[in-house]
Design a protein around this motif. Structure first.
Motif, PDB file in Angstrom:
ATOM      1  N   ALA A  27       0.818  -1.215   0.000  1.00 20.91           N
ATOM      2  CA  ALA A  27       0.000   0.000   0.000  1.00 20.91           C
ATOM      3  C   ALA A  27       0.853   1.266   0.000  1.00 20.91           C
ATOM      4  O   ALA A  27       0.661   2.143  -0.834  1.00 20.91           O
ATOM      5  N   CYS A  28       1.802   1.367   0.921  1.00 22.06           N
ATOM      6  CA  CYS A  28       2.564   2.613   1.052  1.00 22.06           C
ATOM      7  C   CYS A  28       3.997   2.460   0.553  1.00 22.06           C
ATOM      8  O   CYS A  28       4.729   3.432   0.501  1.00 22.06           O
TER       9      CYS A  28
ATOM     10  N   PHE B 225      -2.249  -4.266   9.869  1.00 27.75           N
ATOM     11  CA  PHE B 225      -0.987  -4.376  10.607  1.00 27.75           C
ATOM     12  C   PHE B 225      -1.228  -4.243  12.102  1.00 27.75           C
ATOM     13  O   PHE B 225      -2.120  -3.517  12.514  1.00 27.75           O
TER      14      PHE B 225
ATOM     15  N   CYS C  41      -0.728   4.659   6.231  1.00 27.21           N
ATOM     16  CA  CYS C  41      -0.751   3.533   5.310  1.00 27.21           C
ATOM     17  C   CYS C  41      -2.198   3.138   5.074  1.00 27.21           C
ATOM     18  O   CYS C  41      -2.975   3.000   6.027  1.00 27.21           O
TER      19      CYS C  41
END
Ligand code: ZN
Length: 70
Positions: free
Chosen positions: A11-12, A46, A40
């Motif tokens: 994603a980031c 996470f 993110c």
């Protein structure tokens, strides 16, 4: 044995660390998160944690991890 694996967040695109400790057989308990906190789009996933032989086998791993060099 200490396993060290390095990944990028899909994603980031920032680096992730993967820490693990051995459990029964070839399985390991994994905890994977960004090396530095930050924004993110996948933040809800996470830390990525669970038990598997390799991080790639964890639930959600395919959508979260980007293997180094891939
Ligand atoms: Zn990320």
């Amino acid at each position: 044995m200490t396993a060290r694996a390095f990944y990028w967040c899909r994603a980031c695109r920032r680096p992730l660390f993967a820490a693990s400790s051995a459990v029964a057989g070839t399985a390991r308990d994994w905890e994977i998160d960004h090396q530095e906190p930050g924004d993110c789009a996948n933040d809800a996933l996470f830390p990525l944690a669970g038990t598997a032989a390799a991080p790639e086998e964890l639930r959600h791993a395919a959508g979260v991890l980007r293997l180094f060099g891939h």
